[in-house]
Design a protein around this motif. Structure first.
Motif, mmCIF file in Angstrom:
data_model
loop_
_atom_site.group_PDB
_atom_site.id
_atom_site.type_symbol
_atom_site.label_atom_id
_atom_site.label_comp_id
_atom_site.label_asym_id
_atom_site.label_seq_id
_atom_site.Cartn_x
_atom_site.Cartn_y
_atom_site.Cartn_z
ATOM 1 N N GLU A 77 65.757 22.072 18.949
ATOM 2 C CA GLU A 77 65.397 23.250 19.974
ATOM 3 C C GLU A 77 65.818 24.495 19.433
ATOM 4 O OE1 GLU A 77 67.252 22.159 23.498
ATOM 5 O OE2 GLU A 77 66.407 20.007 23.451
ATOM 6 N N ASN A 100 69.135 26.201 18.793
ATOM 7 C CA ASN A 100 70.164 25.623 19.787
ATOM 8 C C ASN A 100 70.608 24.359 19.580
ATOM 9 O OD1 ASN A 100 71.184 25.140 22.102
ATOM 10 N ND2 ASN A 100 69.369 24.727 23.197
ATOM 11 N N GLU A 101 69.660 23.314 19.431
ATOM 12 C CA GLU A 101 70.452 21.868 19.094
ATOM 13 C C GLU A 101 69.401 21.144 18.757
ATOM 14 O OE1 GLU A 101 71.509 19.789 22.721
ATOM 15 O OE2 GLU A 101 69.910 20.410 23.656
HETATM 16 MG MG LIG Z 1 68.813 21.179 25.019
#
Ligand SMILES: [Mg+2]
Ligand SMILES: Nc1ncnc2c1ncn2[C@@H]1O[C@H](COP(=O)(O)OP(=O)(O)OP(=O)(O)O)[C@@H](O)[C@H]1O
Length: 361
Positions: free
Chosen positions: A244, A255-256
């Motif tokens: 992400e 993000n992750e």
């Molecule tokens: Mg997420």
């Protein structure tokens, strides 16, 4: 071939729906009596730390995979003694902990928001001063659907925030003024061959994914593939992984990652040549990967809390319903629809038609 899956929710269910035509059987280990994957395979109802049942699973299956990343490290280590586990224990260890994953992004030269490890309120006070506000405090592990995090906007929000999240290890991240959120779903085979699906644009509602729209020739596709490829190679990853990103200043900030099939990849069931679920199974089973090419335009709309009236959903042209068979409950993902069309204008209209049914379940 029999596949063991840790977790028996909708992701496990969709793995089984993809693997059954390939001749695969499934066993799901999940403590929940109503785990919704049990309709599609054997249900071993046990805790993730229950070694007798983990051993039973290992004895019954050819390999083990996961449908969620918050599995205790000891569970993975225990299983790995008896049966191949994909993705590996070392990949899961990093992907389940926001501090480890962000540190890896930094090491690999992938841009991220500023971040700091938080072990106490004093750490938080210091990090809030250096990173600045607004910022987001997140538990290092176990967060999902926006749970286990808090946006800190003013000094008063910082006071006591560490205790509010349960006084557990956290990270503080700078708040990213993003113009959009995108994710890239990728699959890597045992021999290192890697394929990428098209970037997907995601919209969240109350911290939960609501809508994913697959893009065509996105200008950031190559950059995203470069970043995701670095992570996959670093982890010697096997299976599907979702990454992400925040879109910001015409670039991407990480993000992750999720070391598993991902909600933003559900559209691939009808919208691509070989779905993320089938490709995950092909990868872990050592089979040739399938094409990740998109067929026409597609989007996925989550049903949260309830599934709208089935007859009305199915009355919409080229709309494909996935009802997870879970009890309806506010804030819970209980189904989704994939919309397809030849052109984006029609797709948008179809998304609108499904959106109009939300709340009518
Ligand atoms: Mg997420
Ligand atoms: N640093 C940030 N700056 C701005 N917005 C953020 C930041 N971190 C998270 N968010 C927002 O909160 C959402 C959820 O955050 P994140 O992806 O970290 O948590 P999650 O609980 O793992 O979510 P999910 O399970 O939906 O992937 C993000 O998709 C984004 O909309």
């Amino acid at each position: 071939m029999k596949i063991g899956v840790i977790g028996g929710g909708q992701l496990g269910r969709m793995l089984s729906l993809a693997g059954t035509p390939l001749g695969m059987d499934f066993a799901f280990l999940d403590p929940a009596p109503d785990a919704c994957a049990q309709a599609l395979g054997e249900h071993i109802r046990a805790d993730y730390s229950d070694q007798d049942h983990l051993r039973q699973l290992a004895d019954e299956v050819d390999l083990v995979t996961f449908e969620f990343e918050s599995v205790p490290a000891e569970t993975v280590a225990f299983l790995s003694q008896f049966v191949p586990v994909y993705p590996s224990a070392s990949a899961l260890r990093i992907a389940r902990d926001r501090w480890f994953e962000k540190s890896m992004f930094k090491e690999l030269g992938i841009p991220t928001p500023a971040f700091a490890d938080i072990q106490s309120q004093a750490d938080l006070d210091a990090a809030a001063a250096s990173i600045g506000l607004p910022a987001v405090l997140k538990t290092r592990t176990l967060g999902y659907d926006g749970k286990g995090q808090k946006v800190l906007r003013k000094a008063e929000d910082v006071a006591g925030a560490f205790a509010e999240l349960g006084s557990v290890p956290c990270i503080l991240e700078g708040f990213v003024p993003f113009t959009g959120e995108v994710s890239l779903v990728a699959v890597r085979a045992r021999d290192g061959e890697t394929r990428f699906y098209p970037l997907v644009h995601n919209t969240h509602e109350n911290g939960i994914l609501r809508l994913s729209v697959a893009s065509s020739a996105h200008p950031l596709q190559a950059l995203a593939e470069d970043y995701v490829g670095r992570v996959l190679d670093k982890l010697d990853y096997v299976g599907v992984l979702a990454f992400e990103f925040f879109e910001v200043d015409g670039g991407l900030k990480a993000n992750e990652i999720a070391p598993r099939v991902h909600n933003s990849g559900h559209w691939t069931i009808e919208g691509s040549e070989c779905s993320q679920f089938e490709n995950h199974l092909r990868a872990v089973a050592g089979l040739p990967l399938g094409s990740t090419a998109k067929v026409g335009e597609s989007a996925m709309l989550n049903f949260i809390g309830e599934v709208p009236p089935v007859d009305q959903v199915l009355a919409i042209a080229d709309c494909h319903l996935h009802h997870y068979g879970k009890a309806f409950k506010a804030g819970r993902k209980v189904g989704h629809a994939t919309l397809r069309s030849k052109d984006l204008a029609t797709l948008k209209a179809r998304i609108g038609e499904v959106e109009a049914l939300i709340g009518k379940g």
